[in-house]
Write a protein that holds these residues in place. Sequence first.
Motif, PDB file in Angstrom:
ATOM      1  N   ASP A 184      -0.223  -5.260   0.800  1.00 56.34           N
ATOM      2  CA  ASP A 184      -1.547  -5.018   0.223  1.00 56.34           C
ATOM      3  C   ASP A 184      -2.207  -6.377  -0.035  1.00 56.34           C
ATOM      4  N   THR A 215       0.843  -1.190   0.000  1.00 62.30           N
ATOM      5  CA  THR A 215       0.000   0.000   0.000  1.00 62.30           C
ATOM      6  C   THR A 215       0.882   1.245   0.000  1.00 62.30           C
ATOM      7  N   GLU A 250       2.545  -1.027   3.707  1.00 60.88           N
ATOM      8  CA  GLU A 250       2.107  -2.280   4.299  1.00 60.88           C
ATOM      9  C   GLU A 250       1.763  -3.275   3.196  1.00 60.88           C
ATOM     10  N   SER A 271       4.297   0.351  -5.745  1.00 62.22           N
ATOM     11  CA  SER A 271       5.193   0.669  -4.631  1.00 62.22           C
ATOM     12  C   SER A 271       6.171  -0.473  -4.359  1.00 62.22           C
ATOM     13  N   GLU A 279       1.008   3.202   2.283  1.00 57.90           N
ATOM     14  CA  GLU A 279       1.531   3.277   3.661  1.00 57.90           C
ATOM     15  C   GLU A 279       2.633   2.264   3.904  1.00 57.90           C
ATOM     16  N   CYS A 293      -2.456  -4.119  -9.209  1.00 60.95           N
ATOM     17  CA  CYS A 293      -1.961  -3.635  -7.911  1.00 60.95           C
ATOM     18  C   CYS A 293      -1.105  -2.401  -8.156  1.00 60.95           C
TER      19      CYS A 293
END
Length: 292
Positions: free
Chosen positions: A22, A16, A20, A268, A18, A265
């Motif tokens: 996903d 994500t 984390e 990142s 953030e 997706c």
Amino acid sequence: MKELIGTGVALVTPFTVENEVDVAGLRRVVQFQIDNGIDYLVLLGTTAESVTLTKEEKQLVIDTVVSENAGRLPMVLGIGGNNTQAVIDEMNSRDLSDFTAILSVSPMYNKPTQEGIYQHFAAIAAESPKPIILYNVPGRTASNIQPETVARLSRDFDAIVAIKEAAGDIVQAMRMISQTPDDFMVISGDDMITLPMILAGGSGVISVIGEGFPEMFSEMVRLGLKGEVTQAYKLHYRIAPAIDYIFAEGNPAGIKSVLEARGICGNSVRLPLVAASKELQGKIRDFVTQNT
């Protein structure tokens, strides 16, 4: 091990914004492979950025993929490293009941001799509850598993059933094919020379590009395994520019840009990796638009 003939894909770990894992994105990645002709899934390899995942995150990845796959495709789990005993300990501490085999990379950084590589895998083979696929990727490990060492391991240990050969050297791959038993699988770990390796007697591929273009790449592999050379090479040359793109700024930044362009997706990655440049992302988006 016939279930590992064909196209396997080295799954990414989506993150994500953030930073984390996903989970929803990972589920979409898995379903995308299942829907588009991939033969098996490979978890927690290089492409998964597994070296940046915590123990808990690795388990989350495993649980997510096992759940989404629901027994539909065979799965291979990456368990490797440069501390032999730590590899054995991890192998013995994980629930491997859902996995067909283990993919274990040659020790990196230590730069072992050929005898050291042999003894490393000998120790793992003696303990492994599952068949082992060796993983030779000298561009990352700083040491090369020579064909003679592969042949020795293939003869001495029933548990060692295959090698993912990613040196990018077709001559070395051919020597591995010729020097190992007929039932030992030499699997391409280099997308660009996958088809020549198959035509030389290889058993398929564990692919990066196949994750972004599973329908096209898995069809190329199937045609190659059937000896339909002309049609297979048509697909090879069609997808070849994308192979260059996804490795231009490192893996998995490139393949994550493909998956983003396909709406699967985000792109990142975790430091020390960085996302693909805007210029490269543009080239990838154009290729996706023209070829899907």
